[in-house]
Scaffold this motif. Structure first.
Motif, short mmCIF file in Angstrom:
data_model
loop_
_atom_site.label_atom_id
_atom_site.label_comp_id
_atom_site.label_asym_id
_atom_site.label_seq_id
_atom_site.Cartn_x
_atom_site.Cartn_y
_atom_site.Cartn_z
N SER A 180 22.34 24.71 68.15
CA SER A 180 21.30 24.57 69.18
C SER A 180 21.88 24.41 70.59
O SER A 180 21.42 25.05 71.54
N ASP A 234 21.27 31.32 64.69
CA ASP A 234 20.20 31.34 63.66
C ASP A 234 19.07 32.26 64.14
O ASP A 234 18.02 31.78 64.58
N ASP A 244 18.26 34.69 54.66
CA ASP A 244 18.83 33.48 54.06
C ASP A 244 18.25 33.19 52.68
O ASP A 244 17.02 33.15 52.52
O1 1PR Z 1 21.85 23.17 65.84
O2 1PR Z 1 24.17 22.47 66.33
O3 1PR Z 1 22.64 20.96 65.08
O4 1PR Z 1 23.57 23.01 64.05
C1 1PR Z 1 22.79 23.03 62.90
C2 1PR Z 1 23.46 23.94 61.90
O5 1PR Z 1 22.78 23.79 60.66
C3 1PR Z 1 23.40 25.38 62.30
O6 1PR Z 1 24.64 25.99 62.01
C4 1PR Z 1 22.31 25.98 61.39
O7 1PR Z 1 22.65 27.29 60.97
C5 1PR Z 1 22.33 25.05 60.20
N1 1PR Z 1 21.00 24.83 59.62
C6 1PR Z 1 19.99 24.11 60.18
N2 1PR Z 1 18.94 24.11 59.34
C7 1PR Z 1 19.27 24.81 58.26
C8 1PR Z 1 18.44 25.04 57.08
O8 1PR Z 1 18.79 25.77 56.15
N3 1PR Z 1 17.26 24.43 57.06
N4 1PR Z 1 21.28 25.98 57.57
C9 1PR Z 1 20.58 25.26 58.43
C10 1PR Z 1 21.52 27.21 57.74
C11 1PR Z 1 22.63 28.90 57.06
C12 1PR Z 1 23.72 29.41 56.37
C13 1PR Z 1 23.58 29.65 54.92
C14 1PR Z 1 23.62 31.12 54.84
C15 1PR Z 1 24.04 31.66 53.54
N5 1PR Z 1 22.25 27.65 56.70
O9 1PR Z 1 24.95 29.14 56.89
O10 1PR Z 1 24.57 28.93 54.33
O11 1PR Z 1 22.38 31.65 55.26
O12 1PR Z 1 23.11 31.39 52.57
P1 1PR Z 1 22.90 32.35 51.33
O13 1PR Z 1 24.24 32.89 50.96
O14 1PR Z 1 22.40 31.44 50.24
O15 1PR Z 1 21.92 33.41 51.72
P2 1PR Z 1 23.02 22.36 65.40
#
Ligand code: 1PR
Length: 470
Positions: free
Chosen positions: A287, A325, A395
């Motif tokens: 963010s 994201d 995702d």
């Molecule tokens: O904004 O600096 O606090 O960072 C927050 C971090 O947490 C960011 O990197 C953001 O991508 C991640 N994040 C926030 N909410 C979620 C959520 O899922 N609700 N995760 C989240 C995002 C994304 C991936 C995931 C891939 C692969 N996860 O890295 O691991 O999409 O998944 P897959 O292989 O199962 O499809 P800040």
């Protein structure tokens, strides 16, 4: 310590320099400089040239060409070791008596030096898995090591990386768990609606290291809400993980300036420093990087105050990843928005032929007025060393990476791009490496659910002629 170090080295006492520990032995460095080095080895440490198509920083697993017997490198042979740097020293006639191996990344640069008991390596043995540990063991116990082991592997150039990602958060019971969402929704579709729990972070990271992950990423997905330094379990996770996992660790979530309930101000640099001290090699900013990019686009002024700028200035841009994201937004034509659009292979729900990728903050909860393309270019300028490119639409869907998005971004920047979101089968990894310029591919769900082991991904990539670390 300069004088003490020079005396130590001139007296041929055991010395092992790592990364900057190699660079400081040279006459000078252009990094933040010129600055003088110890002047023991002739040469100037200069920046890699990104003009010839090589991405800078040089991040990842690369091969060595051994120039002379160095003993500590005896187990490496043709296996990959882990590098992360933007500056390097070059071999020359003046320093050839020192050079024990070189590596090629655009040019040949010095990967290690050795004279007597004095050793230094540009790569990171402490992050190069078992072969890296053998370097440290051979340095510590030079006499007790056996003769050369037969080598395995066929390292020849920078390998494509396979990264395991652990989204971590506290569940409703207060335990820190690995979770995984579908399009960022991590709650089970049950009456209780609890946070999906896929295991314990330290155990899973250790497992992925054993399975051959080239890197492990932890994303503290509620970090935007909670203050990470209040979130001590996350620091504990890093400390415990780094005791047993000898590949790079990235940690992200909640990296920003913060004032706590008592009015104590913490800079993002303090937050990042705490992560680095606890075992992280790279930090990832989500963010806060979006806010910094928006501000920069508006004012055209680099204030140097954003978390991205501050951390990359102190730790180097190779230590700062920006996690994007984005969400796909369909439009009728490229002139409908001020952001970079792509022509979509399949029309949108209303027959739209174009789309742009809207950046979001707070874990995908809030869309912002900036595209992933624009963000990527700006964060590169502000000091990001790598981009972790997620895609909310893909995702957890297991239908493959968003090739259009990854191509768009990896062609737009000259820093490495990690493709993320959507991996469901080994073929998705070869597809992303063949069709885009991604340097690494990251997956979460298929590894957590044990649907596809990391070794199968690597075996498939090798079969397809894509170099990976084995
Ligand atoms: O904004 O600096 O606090 O960072 C927050 C971090 O947490 C960011 O990197 C953001 O991508 C991640 N994040 C926030 N909410 C979620 C959520 O899922 N609700 N995760 C989240 C995002 C994304 C991936 C995931 C891939 C692969 N996860 O890295 O691991 O999409 O998944 P897959 O292989 O199962 O499809 P800040």
């Amino acid at each position: 310590m300069a004088e003490a170090l020079c005396t130590h080295i001139e007296n041929d006492r055991p010395f092992l320099g790592i990364c900057l520990g190699l660079q400081l032995l040279f006459d000078s460095s252009e990094e933040n400089g010129p600055v003088n080095g110890l002047g023991l080895i002739p040469g100037v440490v200069g920046r890699f040239n990104s003009l010839n198509g090589f991405r800078v920083p040089h991040i990842g697993w690369n091969a060595l060409q051994i120039a002379k017997d160095s003993e500590i490198l005896d187990d490496i042979g043709d296996r990959h070791v882990y590098f992360v740097h933007s500056y390097r020293a070059m071999p020359s006639n003046d320093n050839k008596e020192w050079v024990s191996s070189t590596c090629n990344y655009g040019d040949d640069f010095i990967a290690s030096i050795r004279r007597g008991n004095v050793h230094a390596v540009q790569f990171h043995p402490e992050k190069s898995g078992d072969v890296g540990l053998s370097v440290l063991r051979r340095f510590l116990n030079p006499k007790s090591q056996g003769s050369k082991k037969p080598t395995q592997g066929k390292a020849s150039k920078l390998a494509k990386r396979v990264i395991a990602c652990l989204d971590v958060r506290t569940n409703d019971k207060g335990d820190l768990v690995v979770t995984k969402g579908d399009q960022y929704d991590v709650r089970e579709q049950t009456k209780e609606n609890e946070v999906r729990n896929l295991g314990k972070p330290v155990e899973l990271a250790g497992q992925y290291y054993q399975d051959g992950a080239d890197e492990v990423s932890f994303l503290n997905i509620t970090g935007f809400r909670d203050f990470p330094l209040g979130d001590l379990p996350m620091l504990q996770v890093l400390r415990h993980t780094s005791e047993n996992v000898f590949v790079p660790l990235t940690v992200g979530g909640g990296i920003r300036d913060f004032t706590d309930a008592n009015g104590r101000y913490y800079s993002s640099l303090e937050v990042a420093s705490e992560y680095f001290r606890s075992g992280a090699d790279k930090i990832s900013i989500g963010s806060d990087a979006v806010y910094a990019a928006e501000e920069y686009i508006k004012t055209k002024v680099k204030t140097g105050k954003s978390s991205l700028e501050q951390i990359s200035k102190v730790y180097g841009n190779q230590a700062v990843v920006v996690s994007i994201d984005p969400r796909r937004v369909y439009v009728q034509g490229p002139n409908d928005v001020q952001f970079k659009t792509i022509r979509v292979p399949k029309p949108g729900p209303n027959g739209e032929e174009y789309a742009w990728y809207q950046c979001t903050v707070n874990g995908g909860r809030e869309g912002r007025s900036i595209g992933a393309y624009e963000l990527a270019k700006v964060v590169e300028e502000l000091g990001a060393g790598e981009i972790l490119l997620n895609c909310i639409d893909c995702d957890g869907q297991g239908k493959g990476f968003d090739i259009d998005l990854i191509k768009l971004i990896s062609d737009a920047v000259s820093i490495p791009v990690i493709a993320s979101s959507g991996a469901g089968a080994v073929e998705h990894f070869s597809e992303v490496f063949m069709k885009t310029n991604a340097s690494a591919a990251l997956a979460a769900g298929i590894f957590h659910r044990k649907e596809v082991p990391i070794q199968s991904v690597k075996a498939h990539l090798l079969k397809e002629g894509i170099e990976v670390r084995i």
